[in-house]
Design an enzyme around this catalytic site. Structure first.
Site, PDB file in Angstrom:
ATOM      1  N   ASP A 260       0.828  -1.212   0.000  1.00  0.00           N
ATOM      2  CA  ASP A 260       0.000   0.000   0.000  1.00  0.00           C
ATOM      3  C   ASP A 260       0.858   1.257   0.000  1.00  0.00           C
ATOM      4  OD1 ASP A 260       0.712  -0.615   2.762  1.00  0.00           O
ATOM      5  OD2 ASP A 260      -0.692   0.950   3.368  1.00  0.00           O
TER       6      ASP A 260
ATOM      7  N   GLU B  84       0.023  -1.163   5.700  1.00  0.00           N
ATOM      8  CA  GLU B  84       1.068  -0.732   6.630  1.00  0.00           C
ATOM      9  C   GLU B  84       0.970   0.752   6.920  1.00  0.00           C
ATOM     10  OE1 GLU B  84       5.185   0.750   7.742  1.00  0.00           O
ATOM     11  OE2 GLU B  84       3.843   1.313   6.090  1.00  0.00           O
TER      12      GLU B  84
END
Length: 415
Positions: free
Chosen positions: A85, A180
């Site tokens: 991400d 994350e």
């Protein structure tokens, strides 16, 4: 390393064009389905390399295994981990990567927003990159080097090891995580399925660095209950929760204990949000320090400020709640010194000066370490992350690949 061609740049340029932004306001897991677009591609590419157990689970995690090719039976299983991400702080849609080949040191003006200029004077790590190939976005988005540089480096290292079977290594596990950037990178990870003894996140900044110490982190939520009454008849009765909250914030020191006044090993108290009305207000803080004792000192200090302010509002009350977020991974890594020592040796074998440093923040490795997978952080070469000026050097990415390969060899040699 042999003459097997590096694919790290090609992979990186491919990955950054896939929008994988996570969403802190989503309760889904992963927070955005589009993260799986990259994860599915990674599984396909791993299959094509011959990694036949690669798969994407329902929570958005990619698991894969590179089997051992050594005759030794006591080589610990190690894992390399990066996150797919990108940050919600800056758009990650429609990324147009630009490779500035053999950069000559001049300012890099990004074409889609001429106000976005990458300058040596503002980015000191650029000084060592003259003559190298610098990758940026076009000025309208972030680049996504955080952490697609790490993803590309792990993928290229796997490709290299498969194509150079003379390099002996134990079983290598690969883990790509979602979310994350919003603090949920390890929320649904299955460490039993992963089956690794030690791990490394590839998510650091400057070439040659190993980060084996992070902040310890708590959040504090203060809920202030004031006294509401009609303002026309409020004398001696009204106690405005908004003003109480303002007094708390105004009492915080101006020249210390804040992110904007601290550096190195100094911690801070940082107000992050305020919400409410006259009757009730909620204040949110994050507390950071490298020791748990330091966290507790700052929380006690903040609580004392609150109590002192409340003495001026005798009929109001407040609830002070501390929420543990993560802890300094050094507490775990100090019990397994070989994990960091081998990484430093791998960096030196790559012809780099190894630099051990602390992170004024946290990583997935912080949580993984306390979950039972000791996991320091190795450089990926990413810089100016979460911004339109994000950049990475192709040569630094290639060095990160070399470090991963060296690390696999060292664990086998030392067994």
């Amino acid at each position: 390393m042999s003459s097997t061609p590096s694919t790290v740049l090609d992979r990186f340029l491919r990955y950054v064009q896939i929008d994988t932004q996570s969403d802190p306001n989503s309760t889904a897991q992963p927070s955005t389905e589009k993260q799986k677009d990259l994860s599915r591609l990674l599984v396909t590419e791993l299959f094509e390399m011959g990694v036949l157990d690669a798969h994407l689970d329902e929570h958005g995690y990619v698991y894969a295994t590179l089997p051992a090719n050594t005759t030794k039976y006591n080589v610990p299983v190690i894992c390399f981990c990066s996150h797919v991400d990108t940050s919600p702080d800056c758009s990650g849609a429609g990324v147009k990567p630009i490779v500035h080949t053999k950069w000559d040191g001049s300012d890099i003006v990004l074409p889609d927003d001429l106000s976005q200029v990458l300058r040596q004077s503002e980015h000191p790590d650029l000084t060592a990159q003259i003559g190298n190939d610098i990758v940026t976005a076009s000025g309208a988005t972030l680049l996504g080097a955080d952490n697609k540089a790490g993803v590309a480096e792990i993928m290229d290292a796997v490709y290299f090891l498969i194509n150079n079977p003379d390099i002996k290594h134990g079983t290598i596990k690969i883990l790509f995580t979602p979310d994350e950037e919003i603090g949920r990178g390890t929320a649904k990870v299955d460490l039993e399925k992963l089956g690794a003894a030690f791990g490394y996140t590839i998510d650091g900044e400057s070439v040659g660095t190993l980060e084996d110490e992070t902040f310890s982190a708590d959040a504090v939520k203060i809920t202030i209950s004031g006294v509401s009454t009609h303002p026309g008849f409020a004398k001696g009765k009204l106690e405005n929760a908004l003003k109480i909250a303002a007094d708390v914030l105004a009492t915080l020191p101006k020249d210390t204990l804040s992110p904007e006044t601290t550096e190195d090993m100094e911690g801070f108290i940082h107000p992050t949000n305020i919400e409410g009305i006259l009757e009730k207000v909620t204040l949110g803080f994050i507390i950071r320090d490298f020791t748990v004792a330091g966290l507790h000192e700052k929380e006690t200090y903040l609580k004392r400020i609150l109590e002192n302010v409340l003495t001026n509002y005798p009929h109001s009350t407040a609830h002070f709640e501390v929420i543990e977020q993560y802890r300094n991974m050094k507490e775990v890594l100090d019990q397994h010194p070989q994990v960091s020592d081998y990484a430093l040796e791998a960096i030196r074998r790559s012809g780099l000066t190894a630099k051990r440093r602390s992170i004024r923040g946290g990583t997935d490795g912080s949580r993984l370490s306390f979950m039972g997978l000791p996991c320091p952080n190795i450089f990926a070469g990413e810089h100016a992350f979460h911004s339109k000026l994000e950049w990475v050097s192709v040569q630094d990415m290639q060095k990160a690949v070399e470090v991963i390969v060296n690390l696999c060899q060292i664990w086998e040699e030392k067994a």
